[in-house]
Design an enzyme around this catalytic site. Structure first.
Site, PDB file in Angstrom:
ATOM      1  N   ASP A 139       0.854  -1.205   0.000  1.00 26.15           N
ATOM      2  CA  ASP A 139       0.000   0.000   0.000  1.00 26.15           C
ATOM      3  C   ASP A 139       0.883   1.247   0.000  1.00 26.15           C
ATOM      4  O   ASP A 139       1.864   1.302  -0.744  1.00 26.15           O
ATOM      5  CB  ASP A 139      -0.957  -0.053   1.196  1.00 26.15           C
TER       6      ASP A 139
ATOM      7  N   TYR B 141      -3.631  11.082   0.669  1.00 25.73           N
ATOM      8  CA  TYR B 141      -4.028  10.780  -0.702  1.00 25.73           C
ATOM      9  C   TYR B 141      -3.967  12.030  -1.561  1.00 25.73           C
ATOM     10  O   TYR B 141      -3.472  12.007  -2.680  1.00 25.73           O
ATOM     11  CB  TYR B 141      -5.448  10.179  -0.729  1.00 25.73           C
TER      12      TYR B 141
ATOM     13  N   HIS C 151      -4.627  -8.014   0.087  1.00 22.82           N
ATOM     14  CA  HIS C 151      -3.919  -6.761   0.231  1.00 22.82           C
ATOM     15  C   HIS C 151      -3.172  -6.626   1.560  1.00 22.82           C
ATOM     16  O   HIS C 151      -2.062  -6.113   1.612  1.00 22.82           O
ATOM     17  CB  HIS C 151      -4.938  -5.636   0.089  1.00 22.82           C
TER      18      HIS C 151
END
Lengths: 475, 469
Positions: free
Chosen positions: A244, A394, A451
């Site tokens: 990630d 982000y 993930h």
């Protein structure tokens, strides 16, 4: 191509000195070319200040490393319980399962567990079982855990390993894998000659690391801060592991100071370069995969392309879109409603672990994790009020045109190992990863897992890390 | 040059994605356009038909509701904004604190409930769910004139309350300095899943379903012919209404008209329209509002459509916290009232909200979402409409023949030139560039909107255009 044009070309307008100038020019080109074969382009380290207001002109930063313990209070727990008790739920549509997001009927079960059985005080002790520290870098407090092996066999070198989490995870994701890496023999792992001391920091803005007060805090700033951290701890060379955001941060670290990075291990590869060549590769790959360097397993995981990649990515990237544009809006309610926070975070733990979990009424969460460990991660976001700052990451990282970002153009030359998990959101074949990672030592198709690899399949991941590190040490 | 290559790459990706969006593999079987009378209630449809009763409805509140709200406002947890971020990261929490303080100390919900109740409201059960609506008749009618029925449909994150300022201008124009040649009786329903209308319990409730419910509503009220007005979701529902019942919709007035299926000609006009506007039917004002396209079109959409993306995919997740935290709900909704009224408001620390609206109106709208607990169901509407992609559904490909009037406000999120709109709305009777105003036209510029509606209806009535269909 254009970037490679030699810049040392000199020219003169006077014909009389043209020939010696040309010789000089050619000679210069030759020297430049020879040098560029050995030096690797890197990202500039730069510097930064993330505390509030202006950076103080006088005085050096306090470089002490202070021990830290997580604490809680009755007040904190009562406040949480009150909010859980007053939670308002909206009934799901009939037959919706997890297709519309987190199913509120299952959410009520989670909240009942959270209210009545989950013991935060006990979990705080669990969290404190590894030594925590804080240190101030570039104006903000950086939190990390540092776990050394309790027993080092004679003659074995202990490798420092920095492991970086992502969103919506935390340092806690590594709690199951740490013992496998610091004490492999004690856990039945026989990759025997590699032992690690593990450092897991919290990304600034996440968990117990202070959030930056200034705009522009991206993965490059994080990479620099983590290099400074390792330096402060006395390490000159170290291994890096991440998925990630962790994957992007450690990639930047390898691009910034390759001489400090012994090896880079990733369980997620950001495939950043879109473009014409990639599109052609995708279209051809469906029919002649061998021509574009795709293996059978690659084909199985990548095609049907539109279905598995574009459709899935569009379905699953709503959070990314809103967090990359309006993080303060998206996170506001989540910082005020623990139930909302849990729904938002746990939805990712469901869908990103196995895409088929969307068809299940309970999102398949308890088939791979325990509610206790899932809620411990959620509590880290809750007690530190860090959801908004975690979302801002982000926006800071996803600029208007991702392909123009600096790191996409600088290759990674340090030894790299990639663990490709089958249920990862998007699969990156080795041939695509090579665009950025020029020196792939190992590339493994993992048999299971999604993930949150370290959280879900710690043994598989630990084995792959050790396999990779052994190979690098032999080089 | 490098920039040229990059630009080409961006366009190729853009182009590629357009094709993906258009030729999205349809996950459901093809939608039949002619609606069935479906059932949106809980469980199985009973054998008996809907009763056609209307019930008087009044908004009510209780002490318990108020004290619960105040308790939540008191315990609100805020996160400090980044330095100098204004509204660029979303709703600025420093300003939000001021709003919450007003909400606790000065906003009077009981008084606002009385304001809401000043217009008569009703409920009736259609296709298994209770539909709430406001029905306002003109206070007086001149000799020989009859009131024209006008259906006005709100959008997200709005409500029937958005029309409270414009209703008097339409039911009683003479008292507000407008011509009384046409007087309306106004019906403002709440979209199922919004406000006081019951939320559908079944999947697939999209804009065509809403249109069929509103069509049924108008028939039940005894209106055989009516006008329809809408923006945001209301635009889509009213357009569908004109498509499913063209003989009943005398005229369609819109303050938003987005293009759903972009084709090659659209792409060409984006690339060349700045230089050859005449060739593509662009007027000067169109060019001014649309170009440079990357900035005013593509980047703007990308920056502002995060909410639509997450609501179209995971509405239950994103709505959960908003249904539990009034402050979170306010932050989410107010951001839209700021940015969609004027994009420049993102550069202001207070989001410019109080320049165009007053906090009482904004909070009343938010309270409607809060007390009815409808945030999640309101967001599901996005998924039901967008889950198969944009421009893929049958109704998006069919045209509208009903006389149409478009009021094009300058600060609307996306500008649609008349040249593009007429591909879908084949019978555009009036198209005006409004001098000011944004997305929430009825609340922000009620006079301008009312005037445009009146002149549009004037045109339709004069030419008796609806008979010519």
């Amino acid at each position: 191509t254009i970037l490679c044009l030699p810049r040392s070309l000199e020219y003169s307008q006077k014909n009389a000195i043209l020939i010696p100038a040309a010789t000089l020019g050619v000679g210069g080109m030759l020297v430049y070319w020879l040098r560029s074969r050995h030096t690797v382009k890197t990202i500039e380290m730069g510097d930064g200040w993330w505390g509030s207001g202006e950076r103080p002109l006088k005085g050096k930063e306090d470089e002490s490393i202070r021990p830290f313990k997580i604490e809680t209070s009755d007040k904190e727990i009562e406040d949480l319980h009150r909010r859980l008790d007053q939670a308002r739920f909206a009934p799901p549509l009939e037959g919706a399962a997890f297709h519309y997001g987190f199913n509120s009927i299952y959410l009520q079960k989670v909240v009942a567990y959270w209210r009545n059985q989950f013991d935060w005080r006990k979990q705080v002790e669990v969290l404190n079982k590894y030594p925590h520290f804080k240190t101030t870098i570039e104006g903000i407090d950086i939190h990390f855990i540092h776990v050394k092996p309790s027993y080092v066999p004679h003659g074995r070198a202990v490798q420092p390993l920095l492991m970086v989490h992502g969103w919506p995870g935390s340092f806690y994701e590594f709690y199951k894998i740490i013992p496998l890496l610091t004490e492999p023999a004690g856990h039945g792992l026989n990759e025997g000659d590699v032992v690690f001391e593990v450092i897991c920091p919290s990304i600034p803005g996440y968990g117990f690391s202070e959030a930056p007060c200034q705009k522009g805090f991206d993965s490059i700033a994080t990479a620099r801060i983590f290099h400074k951290l390792m330096n402060r701890l006395g390490f000159k060379e170290y291994y890096l592991q991440g998925g990630d955001w962790g994957s992007r941060i450690i990639t930047n670290m390898a691009q910034m100071l390759p001489q400090s990075v012994k090896g880079l291990h990733l369980n997620l590869v950001f495939v950043t370069t879109q473009g014409l060549r990639r599109m052609i590769s995708v279209m051809l790959g469906a029919y002649v995969p061998w021509l574009v360097g795709l293996t059978k397993e690659d084909v199985k995981r990548t095609y049907p392309f539109i279905q598995k990649n574009i459709y899935t990515l569009l379905q699953e990237s709503g959070y990314l879109h809103i967090q990359a544009t309006k993080p303060d809006t998206a996170g506001c309610g989540l910082n005020d409603s623990p139930v909302g926070l849990a729904a938002y975070i746990l939805e990712k733990f469901s869908t990103w672990t196995d895409k088929s979990f969307r068809h299940r009424d309970d999102g398949g969460l308890e088939s791979k994790y325990s509610l206790e460990e899932l809620l411990t991660n959620v509590m880290i976001y809750w007690v530190t009020s860090s959801i908004v700052s975690s979302m801002r990451y982000y926006k800071e990282n996803i600029s208007k045109d991702p392909t123009l970002s600096l790191d996409a153009r600088v290759g990674v030359h340090v030894p790299t190992g990639i663990a490709a998990f089958p249920q990862e959101i998007a699969h990156a074949p080795r041939v695509w990863a090579k665009n950025i990672y020029k020196n792939i030592i190992t590339y493994s198709y993992m048999p299971s897992g999604g993930h949150f690899a370290a959280f879900e399949e710690p043994k598989l991941l630990a084995k792959d890390i050790m396999h990779f590190v052994r190979k690098v040490e032999q080089l | 040059s490098l920039a040229g290559i990059m630009l080409l790459e961006v366009f190729l990706v853009f182009f590629f994605f357009f094709f993906i969006i258009i030729f999205f593999p349809s996950k459901k079987k093809e939608e039949t356009f002619f609606f069935f009378f479906l059932w949106w209630g809980k469980g199985r449809k009973p054998d008996t038909e809907d009763d056609f009763f209307f019930f008087f409805f009044k908004v009510e509140t209780t002490e318990e509701e108020l004290s619960d709200l105040f308790r939540r406002l008191d315990q609100a947890r805020f996160t400090e904004p980044l330095e100098n971020s204004c509204f660029h990261y979303g709703t600025n929490s420093v300003y939000l604190r001021k709003v919450v303080s007003y909400w606790k100390n000065q906003f009077n919900w009981k008084k606002q409930v009385e304001v809401l109740n000043k217009y008569p409201q009703f409920k009736t059960k259609i296709q298994g769910i209770d539909i709430h609506f406001v029905h306002v008749k003109p206070p007086r009618l001149p000799e020989g004139q009859s009131a024209k029925p006008l259906l006005m449909v709100h959008g997200w994150p709005g409500s029937f309350y958005e029309f409270y300022k414009i209703i008097p201008l339409l039911t009683d124009p003479a008292s507000h300095g407008l011509s009384d040649e046409h007087i309306f009786e106004v019906i403002c329903p709440s979209i199922p899943g919004y406000g006081f209308s019951e939320a559908p319990h079944k999947k697939d409730f999209n804009s065509v379903s809403a249109a069929s419910i509103f069509y049924e509503l108008m028939l039940r009220l005894g209106f055989n012919e009516f006008y329809a007005q809408g923006g945001d979701c209301g635009w889509l529902i009213c357009t569908n209404l004109a498509q499913i019942a063209p003989n009943h919709v005398k005229g369609l007035h819109l303050n938003l008209a987005l293009v759903m299926n972009m084709g090659f000609t659209h792409l060409l006009s984006i690339l060349l329209g700045r230089y050859l506007p005449g060739l593509f039917g662009f007027q000067d004002e169109d060019v001014k509002r649309m170009f440079p396209f990357l900035e005013k079109g593509l980047y703007k959409i990308l920056l502002e459509s995060g909410y639509a993306h997450i609501q179209a995919t995971k509405p239950d997740t994103v709505g959960c916290g908003l249904n539990d935290s009034p402050v979170g709900l306010a932050a989410y909704i107010l951001e839209k009232f700021s940015t969609w009224t004027d994009l420049e408001f993102r550069n202001l620390e207070d989001g410019g909200l109080e320049r165009k609206f007053n906090l009482d109106d904004l909070l009343t709208n938010i309270m409607i979402y809060w007390v009815s607990g409808c945030m999640v169901s309101s967001m599901r509407f996005y998924k039901e409409n967008l889950q198969n992609g944009i421009g893929t559904q049958k109704h998006e490909k069919l045209t509208v023949q009903v006389p149409t009037g478009i009021a094009s406000f300058p600060n609307e999120i996306m500008h649609t030139p008349q040249a593009w709109a007429q591909k879908k709305y084949t019978n555009i009777v009036s198209f005006h560039f409004m001098p000011r105003g944004g997305h929430f036209a009825a609340l922000e510029e009620p006079e301008l909107l009312a005037e445009d509606i009146l002149q549009f209806v004037g045109k339709v009535e004069k030419e008796q255009l609806w008979r010519k269909k």
